[in-house]
Structure formats: structure tokens, C-alpha cells
Design a protein around this motif. Sequence first.
Motif, short mmCIF file in Angstrom:
data_model
loop_
_atom_site.label_atom_id
_atom_site.label_comp_id
_atom_site.label_asym_id
_atom_site.label_seq_id
_atom_site.Cartn_x
_atom_site.Cartn_y
_atom_site.Cartn_z
N UNK A 171 -2.69 8.34 8.52
CA UNK A 171 -3.67 7.27 8.45
C UNK A 171 -2.99 5.92 8.14
N UNK A 172 -2.07 5.95 7.19
CA UNK A 172 -1.31 4.72 6.84
C UNK A 172 -0.48 4.26 8.04
N UNK A 173 0.10 5.22 8.75
CA UNK A 173 0.92 4.89 9.93
C UNK A 173 0.05 4.32 11.06
N UNK A 174 -1.14 4.88 11.23
CA UNK A 174 -2.06 4.41 12.28
C UNK A 174 -2.61 3.03 11.97
N UNK A 175 -2.89 2.77 10.68
CA UNK A 175 -3.53 1.51 10.30
C UNK A 175 -2.56 0.34 10.19
N UNK A 176 -1.26 0.62 10.24
CA UNK A 176 -0.29 -0.47 10.22
C UNK A 176 -0.44 -1.25 11.52
N UNK A 177 -1.00 -2.45 11.43
CA UNK A 177 -1.24 -3.25 12.62
C UNK A 177 0.07 -3.83 13.12
N UNK A 178 0.33 -3.70 14.41
CA UNK A 178 1.58 -4.20 14.97
C UNK A 178 2.74 -3.32 14.57
N UNK A 179 3.85 -3.96 14.19
CA UNK A 179 5.08 -3.22 13.91
C UNK A 179 5.28 -3.02 12.42
N UNK A 180 5.82 -1.88 12.06
CA UNK A 180 6.11 -1.63 10.65
C UNK A 180 6.47 -0.19 10.38
N UNK A 181 6.31 0.19 9.14
CA UNK A 181 6.73 1.52 8.68
C UNK A 181 5.67 2.15 7.78
N UNK A 182 5.60 3.47 7.82
CA UNK A 182 4.79 4.21 6.84
C UNK A 182 5.78 4.89 5.89
N UNK A 183 5.40 4.96 4.63
CA UNK A 183 6.31 5.49 3.59
C UNK A 183 5.61 6.45 2.65
N UNK A 184 6.39 7.42 2.18
CA UNK A 184 6.03 8.15 0.97
C UNK A 184 7.08 7.70 -0.03
N UNK A 185 6.63 7.17 -1.16
CA UNK A 185 7.59 6.68 -2.15
C UNK A 185 7.37 7.36 -3.50
N UNK A 186 8.42 7.32 -4.32
CA UNK A 186 8.30 7.74 -5.71
C UNK A 186 8.34 6.47 -6.55
N UNK A 187 7.27 6.22 -7.29
CA UNK A 187 7.19 4.98 -8.06
C UNK A 187 8.01 5.11 -9.34
N UNK A 188 8.18 3.99 -10.05
CA UNK A 188 8.99 3.98 -11.27
C UNK A 188 8.44 4.95 -12.31
N UNK A 189 7.12 5.20 -12.28
CA UNK A 189 6.56 6.15 -13.24
C UNK A 189 6.47 7.58 -12.68
N UNK A 190 7.22 7.80 -11.60
CA UNK A 190 7.38 9.17 -11.10
C UNK A 190 6.29 9.70 -10.19
N UNK A 191 5.37 8.81 -9.77
CA UNK A 191 4.27 9.27 -8.92
C UNK A 191 4.62 9.18 -7.43
N UNK A 192 4.06 10.09 -6.67
CA UNK A 192 4.20 10.02 -5.21
C UNK A 192 3.06 9.17 -4.67
N UNK A 193 3.41 8.18 -3.85
CA UNK A 193 2.41 7.25 -3.32
C UNK A 193 2.70 7.00 -1.84
N UNK A 194 1.64 6.95 -1.04
CA UNK A 194 1.78 6.61 0.39
C UNK A 194 1.54 5.11 0.54
N UNK A 195 2.38 4.47 1.34
CA UNK A 195 2.18 3.04 1.58
C UNK A 195 2.70 2.67 2.96
N UNK A 196 2.52 1.44 3.36
CA UNK A 196 3.12 0.99 4.61
C UNK A 196 3.53 -0.46 4.48
N UNK A 197 4.50 -0.86 5.28
CA UNK A 197 5.01 -2.24 5.23
C UNK A 197 5.08 -2.80 6.65
N UNK A 198 4.92 -4.13 6.79
CA UNK A 198 5.04 -4.74 8.12
C UNK A 198 6.51 -4.97 8.49
N UNK A 199 6.76 -5.14 9.76
CA UNK A 199 8.09 -5.53 10.28
C UNK A 199 9.18 -4.60 9.74
#
Length: 259
Positions: A171-199
Motif C-alpha cells: 500500500x505504501x509502495x502503491x501510494x508513493x506518487x511518482x518516483x520513490x521508495x517504500x521502506x520497512x525501518x527500525x526506529x530508534x525505539x526499536x519499533x518496526x515501521x512502514x514508510x515511503x520517501x520521494x525521489x
Amino acid sequence: MKKSENSRRDFIKKSATLVIGTIAASSLLNQAFASETISENNFSPLDGGKFTLPVLPYSYDALEPHIDKLTMEIHHSKHHQVYVDNLNKALQTSDASVLGSPQTFENIFDKIGKLQPALRNNAGGHYNHSLFWQLMTPAKAGVENVPTGKLGDAIKTTFNSLEEFKKQFADAAMKRFGSGWAWLIKTADGKLVITSTPNQDNPLMNLDAIEKKGTPVLALDVWEHAYYLKNQNRRADYIASFWNVVNWDTSESLFTNSK
Ligand code: MN
């Protein structure tokens, strides 16, 4: 001859260890490099050195039929090479007093807001692609490609099931408008979070524009150049193919080696 080759190899090994050691000790930003898989590939240069195109850990046709040979070849040898070349060019014209030393991703991403936009685009492009290649591997026939170990457990705990995680990531990958990346990250407090970034932005960049920061655990390139030849406009088909070739071992090592 043999002796000098060996010494050279030892030197490279020691230098690489030093660079990795410096990175691992200095902050959590580039914990991604604590991973054996990533450090062996050594896509971060020695201090003062040039960034280079990393060798793919598999052949261009190895991800067939999920990711096609021509896409892999052009994506790696042309697109990625341009990010590397432009990164090296940008570093030559950067204000040395702003960037300082060493010329590592950690240092570049930390100061990215004060550096020229070419560094944001091309250091991001080089880092993101180098990581992306490591996060894929040829599919094994008859074996379901799923995360196991601590990452597998954490995904189930965080997202309730692997299927639900895949759905939210897609869903995060589909909603990234135009060019970018989808990510699964580990935050500083150790949580798994899905996000996306442009370009070519990524969650390691020290910028207000990066809403969710953390260490990448999984990355998917959703620029059209990553799928257009095979899938044309069908990004959803490309995302579905990606699950067959995810290298969950690399992902697990990024997860467990980060803070
Ligand atoms: Mn790309």
C-alpha cells in the motif's frame, strides 16, 4: 608478487574494518553497515576515496522470471552508475568545510540539509540502490520465501501477520506518487515501521521532510525504471513479484544488527 597481493588484500580488509568500525561506533544513523552482508560488499568508500558501483551478488538474469534480466542490467549498469558518477562529481565541488571528513554515507546523510541538492539525490541514489541489490536474491523453487528468526517474529507481533505486513508495505509502495521508495525501518525505539520517501530520499537523512526516521530493514524501489520494461504501468504486479525475491537473510541481519 604473491606476497604483495596478499598484503594488498590485508590492507583492504583492515581499512574496510576501520571504516566499518568508525561507523558502528559513532551513531545509530548508519547501523545498516553493521551488517556483515553489507560490509563485505563495502560500498562505502575509504576516507577520501571514490564511491564505486558495487558488484551485484548475483547475475542479471538470476531474479527471472520475477525481475527480468534487461531491467536488472539497465537499472544496475546504467541508472545506478549515474548516481555513483554524479555523487563523486558532487563531492568534488562540495564545500569541504561543511562536509568535513570522512566521506561516508553517515556523515553525508547527517549533514544533508546543509549540502547541495546533488548530494541528496546522488548519495541517496547510490546508498538506496546498493542496499536494494542486497535485499534481493534468486527465488528457490518449491520454497516459500518468508522471513524467519527475530524479524519474522517482530513482523508478526507488529503487523499481526506476514500477509497484513505485505499488504501495508504494498500500500505504501502503491501510494508513493511518482518516483520513490517504500521502506520497512527500525526506529530508534526499536519499533518496526512502514514508510515511503520521494525521489532518492531515505529514512537515514537528517531532514525535517523525512517524517519517519530509522534504519532500513527492507527497501523497494518504485521508480518506473525499476519495472517499466516488464510491467509497464502495473506497479502492483512488480510489487507482487518482489516478494518472491526478497532476501530475508539480509533483512534479518539489518534488523538484528541495528540498535
Ligand atoms: Mn532505481
